[in-house]
Design a protein around this motif. Structure first.
Motif, PDB file in Angstrom:
ATOM      1  N   SER A  66       0.832  -1.265   0.021  1.00  0.00           N
ATOM      2  CA  SER A  66       0.124   0.058   0.035  1.00  0.00           C
ATOM      3  C   SER A  66       0.824   1.264  -0.005  1.00  0.00           C
ATOM      4  O   SER A  66       1.865   1.359   0.771  1.00  0.00           O
ATOM      5  CB  SER A  66      -0.691  -0.062   1.221  1.00  0.00           C
ATOM      6  OG  SER A  66      -1.749  -1.184   1.127  1.00  0.00           O
ATOM      7  N   TRP A 116      -9.244   0.567  -4.485  1.00  0.00           N
ATOM      8  CA  TRP A 116      -7.506   0.224  -4.674  1.00  0.00           C
ATOM      9  C   TRP A 116      -7.056   0.097  -6.052  1.00  0.00           C
ATOM     10  O   TRP A 116      -7.675  -0.568  -6.741  1.00  0.00           O
ATOM     11  CB  TRP A 116      -7.048  -0.931  -4.082  1.00  0.00           C
ATOM     12  CG  TRP A 116      -7.160  -0.895  -2.529  1.00  0.00           C
ATOM     13  CD1 TRP A 116      -7.875  -1.778  -1.555  1.00  0.00           C
ATOM     14  CD2 TRP A 116      -6.043  -0.257  -1.825  1.00  0.00           C
ATOM     15  NE1 TRP A 116      -7.606  -1.215  -0.315  1.00  0.00           N
ATOM     16  CE2 TRP A 116      -6.519  -0.457  -0.128  1.00  0.00           C
ATOM     17  CE3 TRP A 116      -4.878   0.573  -1.847  1.00  0.00           C
ATOM     18  CZ2 TRP A 116      -5.801   0.108   0.862  1.00  0.00           C
ATOM     19  CZ3 TRP A 116      -4.123   1.038  -0.638  1.00  0.00           C
ATOM     20  CH2 TRP A 116      -4.696   0.634   0.548  1.00  0.00           C
ATOM     21  N   ASP A 126      -8.388   1.470   5.094  1.00  0.00           N
ATOM     22  CA  ASP A 126      -7.301   1.743   3.589  1.00  0.00           C
ATOM     23  C   ASP A 126      -6.564   2.858   3.698  1.00  0.00           C
ATOM     24  O   ASP A 126      -5.404   2.787   3.505  1.00  0.00           O
ATOM     25  CB  ASP A 126      -8.459   1.854   2.393  1.00  0.00           C
ATOM     26  CG  ASP A 126      -9.373   0.648   2.238  1.00  0.00           C
ATOM     27  OD1 ASP A 126      -8.998  -0.561   2.647  1.00  0.00           O
ATOM     28  OD2 ASP A 126     -10.301   0.878   1.774  1.00  0.00           O
ATOM     29  N   ALA A 150      -2.451   2.461   3.751  1.00  0.00           N
ATOM     30  CA  ALA A 150      -1.569   3.346   2.837  1.00  0.00           C
ATOM     31  C   ALA A 150      -0.535   4.053   3.406  1.00  0.00           C
ATOM     32  O   ALA A 150       0.447   4.161   2.973  1.00  0.00           O
ATOM     33  CB  ALA A 150      -2.495   4.307   1.818  1.00  0.00           C
ATOM     34  N   SER A 186       0.099  -4.483   3.547  1.00  0.00           N
ATOM     35  CA  SER A 186      -0.983  -4.991   2.522  1.00  0.00           C
ATOM     36  C   SER A 186      -2.094  -5.404   2.973  1.00  0.00           C
ATOM     37  O   SER A 186      -2.502  -5.016   4.145  1.00  0.00           O
ATOM     38  CB  SER A 186      -0.175  -6.361   1.774  1.00  0.00           C
ATOM     39  OG  SER A 186      -0.087  -7.033   2.886  1.00  0.00           O
TER      40      SER A 186
END
Length: 475
Positions: A223, A326, A376, A380, A385
């Protein structure tokens, strides 16, 4: 002394075996470079050459299959009359087999009368070296369309084309079937793609590069967020990254390859950079980067902000920017680089910029992979991951360690038992002779304290402790 040396040697052997069996798990956990990592949850499925014999795919599932040169394989979908369906295929040539310009796959969805709902192909073009390539097809329900709108059985057709000069071996396939969520209000979204959107490249990130090692597939992609990220890439290797891009946001990406003083030979199409959307549909490729040992850079062309209505644009790169989630960036260094510059990895920098204010989702309820959550964004920021990938990797490591530890424990117990039996035979007084603290010291690989060879305090004269009472209680 001889008995103590035997103990030391035996225990040293057990320790060495512990270290040896632990190494594979440690190497896996350290993230050593590997070939393409297929989703471990993928179900095996065989494509059928006859459509009526095709296996059904389930929404939200991942599958592993394969395709030979020239094959046309069918898989079945059972669709209702209102859900948009997406099926993607990632093709992975086995063992680095030779590929040529134009080799690739075509993915299409067709109704029972073989009318095509949509199709997309993924091709090896000027970057003629093996690497994972992806394409998707979809069935979209539209009020003004008369094709592919009915509920019923649909076919996914995957076709492979390979030149006669290419390797004839099978390619592995990773298939995904996803259903798009329903809109909050049917008919409320525009049905015309935006004509104007910001296309100027933004100011690049100014912060110092941070280290992030890319993954080996979509499944374990690393990420990233806005910033500059440092990695290394070896000839023939593909690195995978993913970036959360929300509704109304744009993604910009640049790859910089460092210099290498081993040579100045020119290599065309040395670095391939590709972008795919959350459904693993292909968005765009950067122009393949040539290399001559000097610093080189390549960027993706500007792409529009993520918008539902982008799907109505005739340009495939714009149409693919149709949902949030993503976005996957893959970078491959040509294996030809090794001939002139050696096998050693070359430093790689990625400059990522996500521009724009996030907007609300057009979907009703949770949107699954077609959304960007706070989790998410946190991933990041941290570089992790997918949580399921991380959990699976951890469990695999724990599993290997558990099996190894069990094997070592059994082996260790055997060594302890053997040593105890030998002491029982060779100790003064023969079998049943005194062991006392001398025996314990021998087991521990230490010298016995003075007087330890006599009967233990409080023990019957000449009796001592039993020859072997099992391993220490700390085991």
């Amino acid at each position: 002394m001889r008995q103590r040396n035997r103990g030391r040697v035996a225990l040293a052997a057990v320790a060495a075996m512990c270290a040896a069996v632990a190494l594979p798990g440690q190497a896996y956990a350290a993230g050593e470079d590997a070939a393409y990592t297929f989703d471990p949850g993928a179900k095996k499925v065989s494509g059928a050459e006859v459509s009526t014999e095709a296996s059904a795919l389930s929404s939200g599932s991942v599958y592993k299959s394969s395709i030979k040169r020239g094959e046309k394989l069918y898989y079945r979908l059972n669709l209702d009359a209102k859900t948009n369906a997406y099926v993607s295929a990632v093709a992975v040539p086995r063992d680095g087999g030779q590929v040529a310009y134009g080799d690739g796959i075509t993915v299409s969805i067709r109704d029972s009368a073989d009318l095509q709902c949509s199709s997309e192909d993924a091709r090896f073009e000027s970057a003629e070296y093996p690497r994972p390539i992806a394409a998707y097809a979809y069935r979209i329900t539209e009020k003004d369309s008369s094709t592919c709108q009915e509920a019923g059985t649909y076919n996914v057709l995957i076709e492979r084309e390979s030149k006669a000069t290419s390797s004839s071996g099978a390619w592995d396939l990773e298939l995904r079937y996803e259903s798009e969520p329903q809109l909050k209000s049917a008919g409320s979204m525009p049905t015309v793609a935006p004509e104007n959107w910001p296309s100027a490249s933004p100011v690049p990130p100014t912060a110092a590069p941070q280290k992030r090692s890319g993954g080996t597939s979509y499944y374990d992609a690393t990420s990233l967020e806005t910033g500059e990220w440092h990695d290394d890439i070896a000839p023939g290797q593909t690195r995978f990254y993913r970036v959360p891009v929300d509704w109304g946001q744009q993604i910009f990406a640049t790859a910089d390859l460092s210099n290498n003083n081993a040579s100045d030979e020119f290599i065309g199409s040395a670095l391939a950079v590709s972008l795919d959307n959350p459904a693993h549909g292909h968005v765009d490729d950067a122009t393949p980067l040539s290399y001559s040992g000097k610093p080189a850079s390549v960027s993706l062309d500007p792409l529009p902000p993520v918008a539902y209505e982008n799907r109505y644009d005739s340009t495939s790169s714009v149409s693919a920017m149709r949902f949030a989630g993503w976005y996957y960036l893959s970078v491959t260094l040509s294996p030809k680089v090794a001939k002139s510059y050696g096998d050693k990895a070359i430093p790689l920098n990625l400059r990522i910029k996500v521009e724009g204010t996030a907007r609300k989702s057009p979907y009703a309820g949770g949107a699954g992979i077609f959304s960007v959550t706070q989790d998410d964004r946190d991933m990041a920021k941290s570089g992790k991951s997918d949580p399921e990938a991380a959990r699976s990797a951890t469990m695999r490591t724990v599993g290997v360690a558990g099996i190894s530890a069990g094997a070592v424990l059994v082996l260790g117990l055997g060594v302890w038992t053997l040593l105890a039996r030998r002491r029982a035979v060779t100790a003064p007084g023969g079998p049943g002779g005194p062991v006392g603290s001398a025996g314990s010291a021998a087991l521990a690989g230490q010298a016995a304290p003075p007087g330890a060879n006599g009967p233990a305090a409080g023990s019957p004269a000449g009796g001592g402790q039993p020859p072997y009472g099992g391993p220490p209680q700390t085991w």
